[in-house]
Scaffold this motif. Structure first.
Motif, PDB file in Angstrom:
ATOM      1  N   LEU A  36       0.825  -1.206   0.000  1.00 54.25           N
ATOM      2  CA  LEU A  36       0.000   0.000   0.000  1.00 54.25           C
ATOM      3  C   LEU A  36       0.864   1.263   0.000  1.00 54.25           C
ATOM      4  CD1 LEU A  36      -2.765  -1.111   2.540  1.00 54.25           C
ATOM      5  CD2 LEU A  36      -2.958  -0.946   0.057  1.00 54.25           C
ATOM      6  N   GLY A  37       1.938   1.257   0.780  1.00 52.23           N
ATOM      7  CA  GLY A  37       2.811   2.425   0.841  1.00 52.23           C
ATOM      8  C   GLY A  37       3.503   2.732  -0.466  1.00 52.23           C
ATOM      9  N   SER A  38       3.789   1.701  -1.248  1.00 53.22           N
ATOM     10  CA  SER A  38       4.518   1.904  -2.505  1.00 53.22           C
ATOM     11  C   SER A  38       3.711   2.724  -3.510  1.00 53.22           C
ATOM     12  CB  SER A  38       4.884   0.551  -3.122  1.00 53.22           C
ATOM     13  OG  SER A  38       3.729  -0.144  -3.569  1.00 53.22           O
ATOM     14  N   GLY A  66       3.805   3.148   5.166  1.00 50.40           N
ATOM     15  CA  GLY A  66       4.002   1.721   5.395  1.00 50.40           C
ATOM     16  C   GLY A  66       4.248   1.417   6.857  1.00 50.40           C
ATOM     17  N   SER A  67       5.063   2.241   7.524  1.00 48.55           N
ATOM     18  CA  SER A  67       5.343   2.034   8.946  1.00 48.55           C
ATOM     19  C   SER A  67       4.089   2.244   9.785  1.00 48.55           C
ATOM     20  CB  SER A  67       6.444   2.997   9.403  1.00 48.55           C
ATOM     21  OG  SER A  67       7.650   2.764   8.693  1.00 48.55           O
ATOM     22  N   ALA A  68       3.294   3.257   9.433  1.00 47.91           N
ATOM     23  CA  ALA A  68       2.061   3.511  10.181  1.00 47.91           C
ATOM     24  C   ALA A  68       1.092   2.341  10.048  1.00 47.91           C
ATOM     25  CB  ALA A  68       1.411   4.799   9.683  1.00 47.91           C
ATOM     26  N   GLY A 122       9.629  -4.105   2.577  1.00 48.10           N
ATOM     27  CA  GLY A 122       9.261  -4.123   1.170  1.00 48.10           C
ATOM     28  C   GLY A 122       9.311  -2.746   0.535  1.00 48.10           C
ATOM     29  N   VAL A 123       8.938  -1.699   1.292  1.00 54.60           N
ATOM     30  CA  VAL A 123       8.970  -0.350   0.741  1.00 54.60           C
ATOM     31  C   VAL A 123      10.269   0.374   1.100  1.00 54.60           C
ATOM     32  CG1 VAL A 123       7.752   0.716   2.707  1.00 54.60           C
ATOM     33  CG2 VAL A 123       7.637   1.774   0.440  1.00 54.60           C
ATOM     34  N   THR A 124      10.824   0.131   2.288  1.00 51.76           N
ATOM     35  CA  THR A 124      12.081   0.792   2.637  1.00 51.76           C
ATOM     36  C   THR A 124      13.214   0.311   1.738  1.00 51.76           C
ATOM     37  OG1 THR A 124      12.489  -0.843   4.380  1.00 51.76           O
ATOM     38  CG2 THR A 124      11.436   1.211   5.031  1.00 51.76           C
TER      39      THR A 124
END
Length: 700
Positions: A298-300, A325-327, A444-446
């Motif tokens: 979702l963050g990506s 993503g972290s949230a 995955g996003v970091t």
């Protein structure tokens, strides 16, 4: 059982999403014939290097497999192991799977990167946002491949063995490949980069990535084998290592934490038994990792920017993906802890890990990005201050970069210390390990924000060599400069989680061997501490020396070609790029062997020859010295690189000025700091710790 099924679904979804992103990248325009030819040369060189590197690693993995089979699984020494030997080579086979998946993660990430680079260059002809999306989608493939393969490997092996102990072999296999991949790829890329810069930029006065430079293709190949394939194996190892360490502690340390009152059994399940808490705590890290997969996807989707974005806006474009993503990980973990009936302290430990990771990342950005630190109208940029020192020559730049790197260790280390203290107060040793899982859950996003950088760097090289319009190179340089910052923050995440994971593995080692404490007044423990503190320095000296020797060979080759073929400069002769690639390949493969073998051999030697207590001391010394040295190297290297790029943007005299030449020298020093020795140290810490856990019972 339900949690493990959710994890399998998460792993499959991650790989499916990676496949979709591969399709999206390959559907983009690869540019004209000249661009495609340059990209094909990079693909060929990268593939040839990995083929030779993996051939060596196959022999190493086979040797370790036999050792594990004989001494751990078959227990031929008749030592008192936790399971007293098995009929099935569980640990050896798990090691093999871990090594294979680690290598696969790096290979798949690199294969899409060497195809995304030319498409990013072509997209940059349209605008900044299309180029960012092309490069970031490539990075997303790497991020999702790592987390998908990692969680599937752990869960499937646990289903097969129905025993968590062989999972340490899985983590051992991942660490083994990661160390060699990081060191070998780092030596390759930095030897080529240093050779290309010193002879091309400084001596010949030609631009970076100029097609006349014989080392240009080798430099572009190095970005992929070091900063993509090596980094992929590195983060795969970090990801699975944190999960395995937490699962191991759930088996042995959680009951002890409950008994000590650190986690109240009555507050966890009401009147349920401690055994149930142990079972829930065992699967929780897997569930948090699975939640992280969906959060990262979702963050990506939130990573995008406008055409006129500066470095600050570009940085916030990537932060949008990471922060969201972290949230989402935090929200999902809170729901999971509540549904499982776990204590609030468990959720708070995850929160502390996520918060610590973000603090480390933010501070790292401040030290390595030209944007620096800002508080309202007040702003301070250590990187810009470093670039101004270049006006006084190379010496002040080197001194300033070292000082900056050392200073940058303070806040991250204090953050890690506070995280250790808080999570231990919340949930004992298990809380410390769980914090590392929380820190890496949105990997995955970091990782996508990190892996996109080498693609943007390659895109700039292709744009320069193909003679694309200047605005194309300006866009790729903006993305590349941001990539240096995100790479440094990615290393910060890896180092922070490595410290927590290594500490958790130290606790696991203590429990599995029965060595309850490591008394510094015991001379054997002190010997171990000193040897452990020596290891990061010795390892860095060997890897940096390897870069220096390989770079010397590259410098001599580039000088030879310019000297013997003067037509290269006026375009009447073509440089021999293949020869330069071969020099970097041979140097990297030859030089990576000793540092890699030391990381495995020294812990075994100390435990076997001195004592199990000394081996515990070795782990303590390596964690203390290695964590600080890794942060210093990563941040100093990132600052040197961005200081050079700040000048190349036209500041302080711009390209070709005396300040630029001095900054290039600083960047040359920083290259092995940030891309070879520094990122390898976090693997070193965990590899020595996992070796101690696997072989520890043999030293009793």
């Amino acid at each position: 059982m339900e949690v493990l099924i959710v994890a399998i679904i998460g792993g499959v979804v991650a790989l499916a999403f990676a496949a979709v992103r591969v399709r999206d990248v390959l559907a983009l325009d690869p540019g004209d014939e000249r661009m495609r030819a340059i990209a094909a040369s990079i693909q060929e060189g990268a593939g040839a290097f990995l083929q030779r590197e993996y051939a060596f690693l196959a022999a190493f993995v086979a040797s370790v497999f036999v050792i594990l089979l004989l001494f751990i699984d078959l227990n031929i020494l008749d030592k008192v192991l936790l399971d007293n030997g098995t009929d099935v080579p569980e640990t050896a086979l798990s090691y093999l799977v871990g090594a294979l998946l680690s290598a696969t993660a790096g290979y798949l990430g690199m294969m899409i990167a060497v195809r995304a680079n030319v498409r990013t260059a072509q997209a940059a002809r349209t605008g900044l946002n299309p180029a960012l999306r092309a490069a970031f989608n490539s990075g997303t493939v790497m991020g999702m491949t790592v987390v998908g393969l990692g969680i599937l490997g752990i869960v499937i092996l646990y289903f097969i063995w129905e025993n968590p102990r062989p999972l340490t072999g899985f983590a051992f296999g991942a660490s083994s490949i990661a160390l060699f991949a990081r060191v070998g790829g780092g030596i390759f890329t930095k030897a080529a980069d240093v050779g290309a810069d010193l002879v091309g930029k400084v001596e010949a006065g030609i631009p970076e990535d100029d097609p006349r430079n014989p080392a240009t293709i080798a430099d572009n190949v190095g970005d992929n084998v070091g900063d993509v394939a090596g980094m992929g194996a590195d983060l795969f190892e970090s990801y699975v290592g944190s999960i395995v360490a937490t699962m191991s502690l759930a088996i042995v340390a959680v009951p002890a934490a409950v008994a000590a009152g650190l986690v109240g059994a009555d507050n966890v399940f009401g009147q349920e038994a401690i055994a149930n808490f142990k079972a829930e705590a065992f699967v929780l890290p897997i569930l948090v990792a699975a939640i992280g997969i969906f959060a990262a996807i979702l963050g990506s989707f939130l990573v995008r920017t406008g055409e006129r974005a500066d470095q600050g806006r570009l940085l916030w474009a990537l932060r949008a993906g990471v922060f969201s993503g972290s949230a989402l990980v935090l929200l999902g973990s809170g729901i999971a802890v509540a549904v499982m009936g776990l204590d609030l302290n468990i959720f708070l430990a995850i929160f502390v890990g996520l918060l610590a990771g973000q603090i480390i990342a933010t501070v790292t950005e401040g030290f390595t990005s030209p944007e620096g630190f800002s508080l309202g109208p007040l702003r301070y940029s250590p990187t810009i201050s470093l670039s101004r020192q270049a006006e006084s020559g190379a010496g002040p730049v080197i001194i300033g970069g070292l000082s900056l790197g050392m200073l940058s260790t303070a806040v991250p280390l204090v953050t890690i210390v506070l995280a250790i203290w808080l999570t231990h107060e919340l949930a004992g040793l298990y809380g410390i390990a769980l914090a590392a899982v929380g820190m890496l859950a949105p990997l995955g996003v970091t990782l996508a924000t990190d892996a996109y950088g080498p693609v943007a760097d390659n895109a700039g090289g292709i744009a320069e060599q193909a003679g694309l319009p200047p605005e194309v190179r300006e866009r790729t340089d903006a993305l590349d400069q941001l990539g240096n910052t995100t790479a440094a923050t990615g290393k910060g995440f890896a180092i922070g989680s490595a410290t927590l994971t290594a500490l958790a593995l130290l606790a696991t080692y203590s429990i599995t061997t029965g060595v309850q404490s490591f008394n510094l007044l015991n001379f054997e423990v002190m010997i171990g501490v000193l040897i452990g503190a020596l290891m990061p320095f010795l390892f860095s000296a060997l890897s940096m020396g390897a870069v220096g020797r390989a770079a010397m060979a590259m410098v001599e080759e580039v000088r030879r070609q310019f000297r013997e073929h003067p037509g290269i400069m006026d375009g009447t002769e073509q440089p021999d790029h293949a020869r330069a690639v071969a020099i970097s390949t041979n140097g990297a493969l030859r030089e990576m062997i000793i540092p890699g073998l030391l990381a495995v051999a020294v812990p075994i030697f100390v435990g076997a020859v001195i004592s199990a207590e000394a081996l515990g001391g070795l782990l303590i010394g390596s964690i203390a010295a290695g964590s600080m040295m890794a942060i210093m190297m990563a941040n100093a290297g990132g600052a040197w690189d961005n200081a050079k790029k700040y000048i190349e943007e036209g500041n302080l005299g711009g390209k070709g000025s005396e300040a630029h030449k001095a900054a290039v020298v600083g960047d040359t020093v920083g290259d092995p700091f940030k891309d070879t020795s520094g990122p390898s140290l976090n693997i070193l810490l965990k590899l020595m710790a996992i070796v101690a856990v696997v072989f520890g019972p043999l030293f009793l």
